[in-house]
Design a protein around this motif. Structure first.
Motif, PDB file in Angstrom:
ATOM      1  N   ASN A 100     -20.705   3.275  -0.530  1.00 56.92           N
ATOM      2  CA  ASN A 100     -20.952   3.075  -2.066  1.00 56.92           C
ATOM      3  C   ASN A 100     -20.625   1.641  -2.396  1.00 56.92           C
ATOM      4  N   TRP A 101     -19.642   0.930  -1.679  1.00 55.74           N
ATOM      5  CA  TRP A 101     -19.641  -0.528  -1.811  1.00 55.74           C
ATOM      6  C   TRP A 101     -20.779  -1.244  -1.188  1.00 55.74           C
ATOM      7  N   SER A 102     -21.259  -0.803  -0.170  1.00 58.16           N
ATOM      8  CA  SER A 102     -22.386  -1.509   0.470  1.00 58.16           C
ATOM      9  C   SER A 102     -23.712  -1.613  -0.262  1.00 58.16           C
ATOM     10  N   VAL A 103     -23.874  -0.586  -1.285  1.00 58.14           N
ATOM     11  CA  VAL A 103     -24.883  -0.362  -2.054  1.00 58.14           C
ATOM     12  C   VAL A 103     -24.746  -1.286  -3.594  1.00 58.14           C
ATOM     13  N   THR A 104     -23.571  -0.909  -4.103  1.00 52.58           N
ATOM     14  CA  THR A 104     -23.510  -1.521  -5.327  1.00 52.58           C
ATOM     15  C   THR A 104     -22.595  -2.958  -5.230  1.00 52.58           C
ATOM     16  N   ARG A 105     -21.630  -3.038  -4.343  1.00 58.29           N
ATOM     17  CA  ARG A 105     -20.562  -4.201  -4.185  1.00 58.29           C
ATOM     18  C   ARG A 105     -20.342  -4.591  -5.666  1.00 58.29           C
TER      19      ARG A 105
ATOM     20  N   VAL B 210       0.845  -1.225  -0.042  1.00 52.84           N
ATOM     21  CA  VAL B 210       0.091  -0.037   0.016  1.00 52.84           C
ATOM     22  C   VAL B 210       1.011   1.189  -0.010  1.00 52.84           C
ATOM     23  N   TYR B 211       1.847   1.390   0.943  1.00 50.74           N
ATOM     24  CA  TYR B 211       2.653   2.567   1.103  1.00 50.74           C
ATOM     25  C   TYR B 211       3.381   2.915  -0.103  1.00 50.74           C
ATOM     26  N   ASN B 212       4.038   1.637  -0.676  1.00 51.16           N
ATOM     27  CA  ASN B 212       4.749   1.893  -1.919  1.00 51.16           C
ATOM     28  C   ASN B 212       4.119   2.041  -3.008  1.00 51.16           C
ATOM     29  N   ASN B 213       2.736   2.181  -3.255  1.00 50.35           N
ATOM     30  CA  ASN B 213       1.775   2.196  -4.320  1.00 50.35           C
ATOM     31  C   ASN B 213       0.716   3.003  -3.887  1.00 50.35           C
ATOM     32  N   LEU B 214       1.069   4.054  -3.196  1.00 47.20           N
ATOM     33  CA  LEU B 214      -0.297   4.830  -2.685  1.00 47.20           C
ATOM     34  C   LEU B 214      -1.231   5.220  -3.831  1.00 47.20           C
ATOM     35  N   HIS B 215      -0.873   5.750  -4.799  1.00 44.67           N
ATOM     36  CA  HIS B 215      -1.945   6.478  -5.740  1.00 44.67           C
ATOM     37  C   HIS B 215      -2.525   5.541  -6.571  1.00 44.67           C
ATOM     38  N   VAL B 216      -2.692   4.425  -6.309  1.00 46.03           N
ATOM     39  CA  VAL B 216      -3.599   3.337  -7.242  1.00 46.03           C
ATOM     40  C   VAL B 216      -4.331   2.541  -6.289  1.00 46.03           C
ATOM     41  N   GLN B 217      -4.152   2.915  -4.734  1.00 55.63           N
ATOM     42  CA  GLN B 217      -4.898   2.270  -3.866  1.00 55.63           C
ATOM     43  C   GLN B 217      -6.325   3.207  -3.468  1.00 55.63           C
ATOM     44  N   THR B 218      -7.263   2.351  -3.065  1.00 57.66           N
ATOM     45  CA  THR B 218      -8.502   2.807  -2.540  1.00 57.66           C
ATOM     46  C   THR B 218      -8.169   3.383  -1.367  1.00 57.66           C
ATOM     47  N   SER B 219      -9.186   4.259  -0.749  1.00 57.39           N
ATOM     48  CA  SER B 219      -9.063   4.635   0.751  1.00 57.39           C
ATOM     49  C   SER B 219      -9.314   3.822   1.862  1.00 57.39           C
ATOM     50  N   ILE B 220     -10.257   2.778   1.373  1.00 55.46           N
ATOM     51  CA  ILE B 220     -10.256   1.579   2.285  1.00 55.46           C
ATOM     52  C   ILE B 220      -9.022   0.901   2.442  1.00 55.46           C
ATOM     53  N   ALA B 221      -8.320   0.554   1.367  1.00 57.00           N
ATOM     54  CA  ALA B 221      -7.131  -0.292   1.512  1.00 57.00           C
ATOM     55  C   ALA B 221      -6.192   0.650   2.353  1.00 57.00           C
ATOM     56  N   ILE B 222      -6.018   2.040   2.105  1.00 59.98           N
ATOM     57  CA  ILE B 222      -5.044   2.826   2.784  1.00 59.98           C
ATOM     58  C   ILE B 222      -5.319   2.676   4.287  1.00 59.98           C
ATOM     59  N   VAL B 223      -6.748   2.960   4.726  1.00 60.16           N
ATOM     60  CA  VAL B 223      -7.082   2.873   5.928  1.00 60.16           C
ATOM     61  C   VAL B 223      -6.682   1.484   6.800  1.00 60.16           C
TER      62      VAL B 223
ATOM     63  N   ILE C 190      -7.998   9.674   3.868  1.00 60.13           N
ATOM     64  CA  ILE C 190      -8.897   8.902   4.791  1.00 60.13           C
ATOM     65  C   ILE C 190     -10.208   9.153   4.913  1.00 60.13           C
ATOM     66  N   PRO C 191     -10.948  10.440   4.745  1.00 58.13           N
ATOM     67  CA  PRO C 191     -12.304  10.697   4.634  1.00 58.13           C
ATOM     68  C   PRO C 191     -13.025   9.799   3.579  1.00 58.13           C
ATOM     69  N   GLY C 192     -12.474   9.465   2.255  1.00 55.78           N
ATOM     70  CA  GLY C 192     -12.838   8.848   1.346  1.00 55.78           C
ATOM     71  C   GLY C 192     -13.148   7.288   1.915  1.00 55.78           C
ATOM     72  N   PHE C 193     -12.393   6.926   2.988  1.00 56.49           N
ATOM     73  CA  PHE C 193     -13.046   5.565   3.536  1.00 56.49           C
ATOM     74  C   PHE C 193     -14.528   5.370   3.682  1.00 56.49           C
TER      75      PHE C 193
ATOM     76  N   LYS D  57     -17.746  -2.699  -7.596  1.00 62.14           N
ATOM     77  CA  LYS D  57     -16.125  -1.832  -7.591  1.00 62.14           C
ATOM     78  C   LYS D  57     -15.169  -2.612  -6.699  1.00 62.14           C
ATOM     79  N   PRO D  58     -14.013  -3.275  -6.861  1.00 63.10           N
ATOM     80  CA  PRO D  58     -13.275  -3.709  -5.843  1.00 63.10           C
ATOM     81  C   PRO D  58     -12.512  -2.782  -4.802  1.00 63.10           C
ATOM     82  N   ILE D  59     -12.706  -3.157  -3.614  1.00 59.47           N
ATOM     83  CA  ILE D  59     -12.321  -2.182  -2.542  1.00 59.47           C
ATOM     84  C   ILE D  59     -10.731  -2.386  -2.207  1.00 59.47           C
ATOM     85  N   PHE D  60     -10.224  -3.320  -2.762  1.00 55.65           N
ATOM     86  CA  PHE D  60      -8.646  -3.324  -2.652  1.00 55.65           C
ATOM     87  C   PHE D  60      -8.176  -3.554  -4.251  1.00 55.65           C
TER      88      PHE D  60
END
Length: 487
Positions: free
Chosen positions: A407-412, A217-230, A398-401, A414-417
Motif C-alpha cells: 500500500n505504501w509503495s502505491v500511495t506513499r 515498539v514493544y512497549n507501545n505495540l498497539h499503536v505501531q504499524t506492522s512495518i515498525a513491528i517487523v 507480521i502478515p500485515g507487513f 500514510k506514515p509507516i512508523f
C-alpha cells in the motif's frame, strides 16, 4: 543501581593501576575487595547471598574430595546444589511459581494464601550460581582438586569483570590463574584495551540506539504499524547480540589487561547454518554448561531408545535453559521452540545431509543461514515480549507487513512508523548494523582484528580514535542497562 558503561571506565583503571602497583601476594585481596564493592554498589545487603553460597560450596568442595565413599560424595554434592538452586528458587522463581499456583487454584475456585515476596532480583544471580555449581560438580567428577585458599575460591565466584553477566567459567580455566604471578605486558594490555573499546562501541553506539527503537515498539505495540513491528523484530536480534557480546568483550578485555584469560562466549552466531550450530556459537559458556551437566547426564540415564533419549534430553535442556533466562512463560516458550528445532535437526540429519549434496553448496549454505536467522528472530519475539499476549499479538501483526509495504509503495501518504520513533536514529541503526556485519565478514575471512595489532601506529590509532569519535557523537541519549544483568 549498578555501574553503567561510563562508570566502569573510571572504576577499572583505578583497580588495574593498584593491581600492578601491589606485590603479587596482595593482589587477590585487592581483586576480592574490588569485586565486593562492585557487587555491593547495586544492593549492599545482597553480598550476604554470595557469602552464603561461597561458604557452603568452599567446604562442600573439600568434603567431596575427602569423602571415603561415593554415597558421601553425592551427599555433600547434594548439599551444595540444594544451597545454590535454593537461592535461585527463592529470589528468582518464588513469585513466578506462586503466581502460577494462584492461577491454577482459581480454576477450581480456591484461594492461594501464600504471600508474594517484594524484593529485587540480585544482579547476575544465574551466572555466578552456575559458575559456583560447576566447581563442586567438577570436583565430584574428579576433574579438579578442591581449592584450599578460601579467598582465592571467593574470587573465583566474584571476579568483578565477569561477575554479573559471564562468561560462566569452569574452575580448570580460572582458579589456577589467580595463583599465578602476573606481570605488566604492553602487548597484552593493548589487546585487552582494544577488546574493551570494541565492546564499548557495540554497547554504546549500536545496542543502546537499537534499544531506544525496540523499547519504543514493544512497549507501545498497539499503536505501531506492522512495518515498525517487523523492523523491531530484526533490530532486537542485533541489539541483544551487540549488548551481550559487548559485555563479554569488556569483561574479557578487562581481565586480559591484568593477565587473566576468560573463555570466548560468541563465535559469529549469525553465520550459523542451523539452530544446533547457533547454540555452538551463541553464549557458548552457557551451552557447554547445560551440555555437560544436564543434557549428557539425562541422555546417559535414559533406558529407552537412543533417539528418544536424545530428543527428551534436548527438550528438557532447552526448556530449562529458557527458564534460566527468566521467570516467565515467554522465556520457557523461547526455550521450548529451540528444543523442537534442535530435535528436528537431530532426527532429520541424514536426510538434510543427502539434500545438501544435491544442491549447490553456496546456495545451500546461504539459504540455511537465512532460514536459521529468521527462526532465531522469530523465537526472540517471545524472549523480548513483555507478556505471552504481546508475543502472540506481534505474530498476528507480521502478515500485515507485506500489505502495508504494498500500500505504501502505491500511495506513499500514510506514515509507516509511529511519530514517537526517532527517524534519524532509525537510519543510524541501519548504518551501524551494516558496519557491524561488514566488519564481522572481514574479520571472519581476513582476521582483521588480529592483523590490526601488526599495522603501523598511524593506522592503528586512526582506527581507535575513529571508534571513540563515533562513540562521542552517536552514543544513545539514554544509557541502557546490559540486558543480561537481569538474569
Amino acid at each position: 543501581m549498578l555501574f553503567n558503561s561510563f562508570e566502569f571506565l573510571l572504576y577499572f583503571p583505578i583497580v588495574t593501576a593498584l593491581f600492578f602497583f601491589l606485590p603479587h601476594r596482595f593482589r587477590w585481596q585487592l581483586l576480592l575487595a574490588a569485586s565486593c564493592f562492585f557487587y555491593m554498589f547495586f544492593k549492599p545487603e545482597y553480598i550476604l547471598i554470595l557469602a552464603f553460597t561461597i561458604v557452603v560450596d568452599y567446604y562442600a568442595g573439600i568434603l567431596i574430595e575427602e569423602a571415603k565413599t561415593a554415597k558421601q560424595k553425592k551427599y555433600y554434592l547434594l548439599i551444595s546444589l540444594i544451597a545454590n538452586i535454593g537461592v535461585l528458587a527463592v529470589f528468582k522463581y518464588y513469585n513466578f511459581i506462586n503466581e502460577n499456583i494462584t492461577g491454577v487454584a482459581s480454576l477450581f475456585g480456591w484461594k492461594n494464601h501464600i504471600p508474594a515476596l517484594t524484593m529485587l532480583l540480585p544482579i547476575g544471580l544465574s551466572f555466578h550460581t552456575f559458575q559456583a555449581m560447576s566447581y563442586t560438580l567438577e570436583i565430584s567428577r574428579g576433574n579438579y582438586k578442591a581449592e584450599r585458599h578460601f579467598g582465592i575460591y571467593a574470587l573465583y565466584v566474584m571476579f568483578y569483570p565477569q561477575l554479573v553477566a559471564g562468561p560462566i567459567e569452569r574452575p580448570q580455566n580460572v582458579l589456577h590463574q589467580f595463583h599465578e604471578k602476573k606481570s605488566f605486558d604492553y602487548s597484552r594490555v593493548v589487546d585487552g584495551l582494544r577488546m574493551m573499546l570494541w565492546g564499548m562501541f557495540k554497547k554504546i553506539v549500536i545496542a543502546d540506539n537499537l534499544t531506544t527503537y525496540t523499547d519504543g515498539v514493544y512497549n507501545n505495540l498497539h499503536v505501531q504499524t506492522s512495518i515498525a513491528i517487523v523492523v523491531a523484530i530484526f533490530f532486537f536480534a542485533f541489539q541483544i547480540y551487540c549488548d551481550f557480546s559487548a559485555y563479554t568483550d569488556i569483561a574479557r578485555g578487562a581481565a586480559r589487561v591484568m593477565g587473566y584469560e576468560l573463555v570466548k562466549n560468541f563465535n559469529y552466531p549469525f553465520r550459523s547454518r542451523n539452530v544446533t550450530d547457533f547454540w555452538r556459537r551463541w553464549h557458548m559458556s552457557l551451552t557447554t554448561w547445560f551440555n555437560d551437566y544436564l543434557f549428557t547426564p539425562v541422555v546417559i540415564s535414559n533406558r529407552g531408545s537412543i533417539k528418544f533419549g536424545i530428543v527428551f534430553a534436548l527438550m528438557v535442556t532447552f526448556s530449562l535453559s529458557g527458564l534460566w533466562h527468566g521467570a516467565a512463560w515467554t522465556y520457557v516458550g523461547f526455550g521450548v521452540m529451540h528444543g523442537f528445532a534442535t530435535s528436528y535437526e537431530f532426527l532429520t540429519k541424514k536426510w538434510r545431509n543427502r539434500l545438501s549434496k544435491k544442491v549447490n553448496p553456496f546456495i545451500y549454505s546461504r539459504v540455511s543461514q537465512v532460514l536459521t536467522f529468521l527462526f532465531v528472530c522469530y523465537t526472540w519475539i517471545f524472549f523480548r515480549a513483555n507478556t505471552m499476549a504481546d508475543a502472540f499479538y506481534v505474530l498476528k501483526r507480521i502478515p500485515g507487513f507485506f500489505t502495508e509495504i504494498a500500500n505504501w509503495s502505491v500511495t506513499r501518504t500514510k506514515p509507516i512508523f509511529d511519530g514517537s520513533l526517532p527517524k534519524l536514529g532509525l537510519i543510524y541503526c541501519g548504518v551501524f548494523i551494516l558496519l557491524l556485519e561488514t566488519l564481522h565478514y572481514l574479520d571472519n575471512k581476513y582476521d582483521v582484528f588480529n592483523k590490526l595489532r601488526n599495522q603501523n601506529i598511524v593506522l592503528r590509532w586512526s582506527v581507535y580514535y575513529s571508534l571513540m569519535i563515533i562513540m562521542i557523537f552517536f552514543a544513545s541519549s539514554t544509557a541502557h542497562r546490559f540486558i543480561y544483568f537481569q538474569f
